[in-house]
Every structure is written in C-alpha cells, then in structure tokens.
Design a protein around this motif. Structure first.
Motif, PDB file in Angstrom:
ATOM      1  N   MET A 163      -5.808 -47.292   9.719  1.00 11.40           N
ATOM      2  CA  MET A 163      -4.792 -46.443   9.540  1.00 11.40           C
ATOM      3  C   MET A 163      -4.705 -45.483  10.822  1.00 11.40           C
ATOM      4  O   MET A 163      -5.848 -44.554  10.786  1.00 11.40           O
ATOM      5  CB  MET A 163      -4.702 -45.560   8.358  1.00 11.40           C
ATOM      6  CG  MET A 163      -3.556 -44.644   8.219  1.00 11.40           C
ATOM      7  SD  MET A 163      -3.543 -43.780   6.319  1.00 11.40           S
ATOM      8  CE  MET A 163      -3.520 -44.987   5.452  1.00 11.40           C
ATOM      9  N   LYS A 164      -3.625 -45.195  11.714  1.00 11.00           N
ATOM     10  CA  LYS A 164      -3.498 -44.269  12.576  1.00 11.00           C
ATOM     11  C   LYS A 164      -2.204 -43.387  12.338  1.00 11.00           C
ATOM     12  O   LYS A 164      -1.168 -43.982  11.688  1.00 11.00           O
ATOM     13  CB  LYS A 164      -3.482 -44.912  13.937  1.00 11.00           C
ATOM     14  CG  LYS A 164      -4.766 -45.792  13.918  1.00 11.00           C
ATOM     15  CD  LYS A 164      -4.679 -46.412  15.547  1.00 11.00           C
ATOM     16  CE  LYS A 164      -6.057 -47.035  15.907  1.00 11.00           C
ATOM     17  NZ  LYS A 164      -5.965 -47.596  17.286  1.00 11.00           N
ATOM     18  N   ALA A 165      -2.335 -42.224  13.083  1.00  8.60           N
ATOM     19  CA  ALA A 165      -1.135 -41.356  13.162  1.00  8.60           C
ATOM     20  C   ALA A 165      -1.072 -40.469  14.267  1.00  8.60           C
ATOM     21  O   ALA A 165      -2.106 -40.480  15.059  1.00  8.60           O
ATOM     22  CB  ALA A 165      -1.142 -40.261  11.876  1.00  8.60           C
ATOM     23  N   PHE A 180       0.552 -32.961  13.935  1.00  7.82           N
ATOM     24  CA  PHE A 180       1.081 -34.268  13.936  1.00  7.82           C
ATOM     25  C   PHE A 180       2.384 -34.057  15.110  1.00  7.82           C
ATOM     26  O   PHE A 180       2.961 -33.265  15.144  1.00  7.82           O
ATOM     27  CB  PHE A 180       1.870 -34.719  12.619  1.00  7.82           C
ATOM     28  CG  PHE A 180       0.732 -35.074  11.872  1.00  7.82           C
ATOM     29  CD1 PHE A 180       0.008 -36.357  11.594  1.00  7.82           C
ATOM     30  CD2 PHE A 180       0.435 -34.210  10.692  1.00  7.82           C
ATOM     31  CE1 PHE A 180      -0.778 -36.701  10.676  1.00  7.82           C
ATOM     32  CE2 PHE A 180      -0.833 -34.636   9.785  1.00  7.82           C
ATOM     33  CZ  PHE A 180      -1.208 -35.541   9.786  1.00  7.82           C
ATOM     34  N   GLU A 221       7.173 -38.413  18.306  1.00  5.64           N
ATOM     35  CA  GLU A 221       5.822 -39.147  17.795  1.00  5.64           C
ATOM     36  C   GLU A 221       5.235 -39.751  19.080  1.00  5.64           C
ATOM     37  O   GLU A 221       4.120 -39.736  18.928  1.00  5.64           O
ATOM     38  CB  GLU A 221       6.169 -40.010  16.637  1.00  5.64           C
ATOM     39  CG  GLU A 221       6.833 -41.504  16.925  1.00  5.64           C
ATOM     40  CD  GLU A 221       7.024 -42.107  15.668  1.00  5.64           C
ATOM     41  OE1 GLU A 221       6.779 -43.401  16.082  1.00  5.64           O
ATOM     42  OE2 GLU A 221       7.315 -41.774  14.615  1.00  5.64           O
ATOM     43  N   PRO A 276       4.583 -32.770   9.300  1.00  8.31           N
ATOM     44  CA  PRO A 276       3.513 -33.542   8.772  1.00  8.31           C
ATOM     45  C   PRO A 276       3.831 -34.276   7.556  1.00  8.31           C
ATOM     46  O   PRO A 276       3.011 -35.604   7.238  1.00  8.31           O
ATOM     47  CB  PRO A 276       2.467 -32.396   8.265  1.00  8.31           C
ATOM     48  CG  PRO A 276       3.196 -31.235   8.324  1.00  8.31           C
ATOM     49  CD  PRO A 276       4.328 -31.352   9.209  1.00  8.31           C
ATOM     50  N   SER A 277       4.840 -34.031   6.805  1.00  7.16           N
ATOM     51  CA  SER A 277       5.069 -34.901   5.660  1.00  7.16           C
ATOM     52  C   SER A 277       5.681 -36.207   5.832  1.00  7.16           C
ATOM     53  O   SER A 277       5.750 -37.047   5.011  1.00  7.16           O
ATOM     54  CB  SER A 277       5.994 -34.300   4.662  1.00  7.16           C
ATOM     55  OG  SER A 277       7.360 -34.050   5.186  1.00  7.16           O
ATOM     56  N   LEU A 278       5.732 -36.529   7.190  1.00  6.99           N
ATOM     57  CA  LEU A 278       6.320 -37.984   7.582  1.00  6.99           C
ATOM     58  C   LEU A 278       4.875 -38.882   7.464  1.00  6.99           C
ATOM     59  O   LEU A 278       5.033 -39.979   7.548  1.00  6.99           O
ATOM     60  CB  LEU A 278       6.457 -37.929   9.112  1.00  6.99           C
ATOM     61  CG  LEU A 278       7.891 -37.299   9.509  1.00  6.99           C
ATOM     62  CD1 LEU A 278       8.129 -37.063  10.881  1.00  6.99           C
ATOM     63  CD2 LEU A 278       9.185 -38.096   8.952  1.00  6.99           C
ATOM     64  N   TYR A 279       3.656 -38.137   7.255  1.00  7.68           N
ATOM     65  CA  TYR A 279       2.432 -39.158   7.384  1.00  7.68           C
ATOM     66  C   TYR A 279       1.650 -38.742   5.902  1.00  7.68           C
ATOM     67  O   TYR A 279       0.535 -38.408   6.018  1.00  7.68           O
ATOM     68  CB  TYR A 279       1.657 -38.617   8.529  1.00  7.68           C
ATOM     69  CG  TYR A 279       2.637 -38.847   9.837  1.00  7.68           C
ATOM     70  CD1 TYR A 279       2.554 -39.952  10.343  1.00  7.68           C
ATOM     71  CD2 TYR A 279       2.793 -37.818  10.365  1.00  7.68           C
ATOM     72  CE1 TYR A 279       3.374 -40.276  11.542  1.00  7.68           C
ATOM     73  CE2 TYR A 279       3.746 -37.721  11.538  1.00  7.68           C
ATOM     74  CZ  TYR A 279       3.817 -39.206  12.148  1.00  7.68           C
ATOM     75  OH  TYR A 279       4.738 -39.091  13.242  1.00  7.68           O
ATOM     76  N   GLU A 291       0.264 -40.823   3.507  1.00  8.19           N
ATOM     77  CA  GLU A 291      -0.941 -41.445   3.308  1.00  8.19           C
ATOM     78  C   GLU A 291      -2.135 -41.118   4.029  1.00  8.19           C
ATOM     79  O   GLU A 291      -3.188 -41.232   3.854  1.00  8.19           O
ATOM     80  CB  GLU A 291      -0.403 -42.985   3.585  1.00  8.19           C
ATOM     81  CG  GLU A 291       0.515 -43.534   2.598  1.00  8.19           C
ATOM     82  CD  GLU A 291       0.821 -44.926   2.880  1.00  8.19           C
ATOM     83  OE1 GLU A 291      -0.032 -45.877   3.729  1.00  8.19           O
ATOM     84  OE2 GLU A 291       1.709 -45.605   2.067  1.00  8.19           O
ATOM     85  N   PHE A 292      -1.768 -40.780   5.331  1.00  8.36           N
ATOM     86  CA  PHE A 292      -2.937 -40.521   6.327  1.00  8.36           C
ATOM     87  C   PHE A 292      -3.295 -38.889   5.919  1.00  8.36           C
ATOM     88  O   PHE A 292      -4.589 -38.629   5.827  1.00  8.36           O
ATOM     89  CB  PHE A 292      -2.071 -40.218   7.737  1.00  8.36           C
ATOM     90  CG  PHE A 292      -3.331 -40.084   8.749  1.00  8.36           C
ATOM     91  CD1 PHE A 292      -3.630 -41.240   9.415  1.00  8.36           C
ATOM     92  CD2 PHE A 292      -3.790 -38.823   9.203  1.00  8.36           C
ATOM     93  CE1 PHE A 292      -4.710 -40.884  10.597  1.00  8.36           C
ATOM     94  CE2 PHE A 292      -4.739 -38.576  10.265  1.00  8.36           C
ATOM     95  CZ  PHE A 292      -5.061 -39.715  10.709  1.00  8.36           C
ATOM     96  N   LYS A 320       8.222 -37.952   0.026  1.00  4.72           N
ATOM     97  CA  LYS A 320       7.113 -38.044   0.856  1.00  4.72           C
ATOM     98  C   LYS A 320       6.109 -36.899   0.397  1.00  4.72           C
ATOM     99  O   LYS A 320       4.952 -37.078   0.336  1.00  4.72           O
ATOM    100  CB  LYS A 320       7.274 -38.057   2.450  1.00  4.72           C
ATOM    101  CG  LYS A 320       8.039 -39.146   2.908  1.00  4.72           C
ATOM    102  CD  LYS A 320       8.274 -39.376   4.657  1.00  4.72           C
ATOM    103  CE  LYS A 320       8.733 -40.531   4.919  1.00  4.72           C
ATOM    104  NZ  LYS A 320       7.652 -41.622   4.659  1.00  4.72           N
TER     105      LYS A 320
END
Length: 232
Positions: free
Chosen positions: A1-3, A28, A46, A79-82, A84-85, A108
C-alpha cells in the motif's frame, strides 16, 4: 500500500487548540477542494507527492520523533482521501492521531478506525472562486455529527478574511447550530487569514465574529502561530 506524501516533519502545532505542542506532521498530496486562501498549494495535486509505503512513513516518523512529541498530525492536502493508509500507520504506532480535514468526505472519515483528535475546517463561500456549493457545508455537518457520535475530540476552525461579512458568520453559525446533535460539546476556532498585516484596521471585526460565534458555541480566536514564529 502506498500514498502520495509531500513531507514528514516535526514542528510546533501552529493552528487550533494545540498551538505550541510539538507534533509530527504527515502531509499528504491531493485535495478534493480548491480553496483560494490555501497556504499549501503544492499539496493540492496528488502528483506532487512522493509515493511512500506504510513502512516508509513509519520509519520517517521515528526518525524525527522526540520525547516532547506525542501526536501525529495527518494533514494535506486532504488526508481523509487515504483512510486505509492512515489506518495502517495508526495500527503500528503508539502516538495519538490528529486529523486535519475539510470534513467534506464523511464516508471516508468514518472509515478511519483510530482518531484521537479532529480539526475540521468549516468552509465559507468566499473561500472559493465561484465554485462553492451547498453540499460542502452539508457534508461538513455530517462529519461533525458522526465524530460527535463516536465521542472523538473535535474542534472546528473557520478561516476568516478581512473581507468576511459578519452576516455570513451569523448565517453559518446558525445553520451549524441547528443541524448538529450536541452543540454544547463543539468548540469553534476563528482563524484570521495570514499575513496578519493584511488586516490593517479590519482586525476590530474579529471581536464581532467572536461575539456572533459565542451565541452558539465555545469560541477562541487564534491566528496561525507558526507564521508568526516563522517556522514550518
């Protein structure tokens, strides 16, 4: 997993209720909004970030960790775009988790498992170049209510500009008060936009904003202290 990550660094928190507290910031890249006053324009896309794994981020956090630091602040961008990360990082650290968010992605935010503190920005129409829509505010209210239902420590920031009208603040606070489940638990931070020199003689309006917000919520007026200290 990457961000996509812009930077990871340690500094004093310069906004909100925890100003002056040493925190580790994980910034992020990528945002779902385009605010006119944004002071981190390099975080909007991004594509501007470096793809990092969870292990990369954890190693960078440990590299800048100091004894006076007890909080990771996930910021951006948005940051809430990610979620799972963030969950993966949070599972592997004993530091508290602070989320700095625009609050417009409640689904999210709800997916993030460990949140100790949330700093949620309430956006005003003048924060955008004619592309504000009511869904932004509706989703912010949804986020406020779901965080309150989970008993997560929450405060809201409202960035005000020298051009901000008092009747707009009155309208927003009244709507917010009428649509959240427990207004007595909510604290509002009025944050005058930087640089403070732009305010000139308009800074007297800050007292009016405080009086308006104080009709509905606990209120404090706090500028961006990191800009005053000239630190990141």
């Amino acid at each position: 997993m990457k961000a996509p990550i812009i930077e990871i660094f340690s500094s004093f928190q310069g906004e909100g209720l925890f100003i002056g507290q040493r925190q580790i910031f994980v910034r992020f890249a990528g945002c779902n909004l385009n605010c006119s006053y944004c002071d981190t324009n390099d975080s909007k896309s991004e594509k501007s970030g470096k793809l990092m794994t969870v292990d990369d981020v954890l190693a960078a956090i440990e590299n800048v960790r100091t004894p006076d630091c007890h909080v990771i602040s996930f910021t951006g961008g948005e940051p809430s775009l990610y979620p799972e990360f963030i969950n993966e990082v949070a599972r592997q650290t004993d530091l508290k988790i602070l989320l700095e968010t625009n609050g417009t992605l409640p689904e999210k935010i709800d997916f993030i498992e460990k949140l100790d503190i949330v700093s949620l920005d309430i956006k005003l129409p003048e924060h955008f170049n004619n592309d504000f829509n009511e869904d932004i505010f509706i989703n912010e209210i949804k986020s406020v209510n779901l965080l309150m239902a989970k008993s997560i420590m929450l405060y809201c920031k409202v960035v005000v500009l020298p051009s901000t009208k008092t009747n707009l603040i009155q309208e927003v606070m009244e709507k917010l008060s009428n649509n959240i489940s427990s207004k007595n638990k909510l604290q509002i931070i009025i944050q005058p936009s930087s640089p403070l020199e732009d305010w000139g003689n308009s800074n007297s309006k800050l007292f009016e904003f405080s009086e308006i917000v104080g009709q509905y919520f606990e209120v404090s007026t706090i500028p961006q202290v990191h800009k005053i200290l000239n630190i990141e």
